[in-house]
Motif scaffolding. Structure first.
Motif, PDB file in Angstrom:
ATOM      1  N   UNK A  69      39.965   1.889  10.938  1.00 49.90           N
ATOM      2  CA  UNK A  69      39.548   2.014  12.328  1.00 49.90           C
ATOM      3  C   UNK A  69      38.019   2.051  12.369  1.00 49.90           C
ATOM      4  N   UNK A  70      37.443   1.539  13.453  1.00 46.26           N
ATOM      5  CA  UNK A  70      35.981   1.491  13.568  1.00 46.26           C
ATOM      6  C   UNK A  70      35.337   2.875  13.536  1.00 46.26           C
ATOM      7  N   UNK A  71      35.868   3.825  14.335  1.00 44.96           N
ATOM      8  CA  UNK A  71      35.204   5.126  14.365  1.00 44.96           C
ATOM      9  C   UNK A  71      36.147   6.281  14.688  1.00 44.96           C
ATOM     10  N   UNK A  72      35.762   7.433  14.174  1.00 44.60           N
ATOM     11  CA  UNK A  72      36.399   8.701  14.510  1.00 44.60           C
ATOM     12  C   UNK A  72      35.402   9.442  15.376  1.00 44.60           C
ATOM     13  N   UNK A  73      35.845   9.876  16.542  1.00 47.52           N
ATOM     14  CA  UNK A  73      34.966  10.577  17.475  1.00 47.52           C
ATOM     15  C   UNK A  73      35.376  12.034  17.590  1.00 47.52           C
ATOM     16  N   UNK A  74      34.372  12.902  17.546  1.00 45.33           N
ATOM     17  CA  UNK A  74      34.584  14.336  17.703  1.00 45.33           C
ATOM     18  C   UNK A  74      33.493  14.889  18.597  1.00 45.33           C
ATOM     19  N   UNK A  75      33.740  16.034  19.181  1.00 44.84           N
ATOM     20  CA  UNK A  75      32.748  16.653  20.050  1.00 44.84           C
ATOM     21  C   UNK A  75      31.513  17.065  19.249  1.00 44.84           C
ATOM     22  N   UNK A  76      31.743  17.745  18.125  1.00 43.51           N
ATOM     23  CA  UNK A  76      30.636  18.192  17.282  1.00 43.51           C
ATOM     24  C   UNK A  76      31.122  18.348  15.849  1.00 43.51           C
TER      25      UNK A  76
END
Length: 105
Positions: A69-76
């Motif tokens: 997958x291109x990216x893993x996104x998290x708040x912080x």
């Protein structure tokens, strides 16, 4: 670009309640994804939410589907810190499925 976003239901942002912290994370992540044009990926069709809340479940689904997958996104970084410290090997494996790890804060 495609991405998966992870929300930590156990952290308290700025001393707020758990529900308020989850809402803040979700709003910030969805806004960020909208601005950066990141399409959310849902690996498990039986998953109730568009996002993941359990890193172990995310890792399981990634291994099952063997998908990069291109990216893993998290708040912080705080949202994954407990998992990364407790399970460093699993964190390294989980990160290997993504081209980038992005945080909003």
């Amino acid at each position: 670009m495609q991405g998966i976003y992870l929300i930590n239901e156990k952290i308290h942002i700025n001393g707020l309640s758990r529900n308020e912290s989850v809402d803040i994370q979700q709003t910030a992540l969805l806004n960020f994804m909208n601005i950066k044009r990141v399409a959310p990926v849902k690996l498990n069709p039986y998953q109730l939410n568009q996002h993941y809340t359990i890193p172990h479940a995310l890792l399981y689904d990634l291994k099952l589907h063997k998908k990069q997958i291109d990216c893993l996104l998290m708040y912080s970084n705080e949202s994954i810190e407990d998992f990364a410290v407790t399970y460093p090997a699993r964190w390294l494996i989980l990160k290997s499925y993504f081209d980038r790890i992005l945080t909003v804060v």
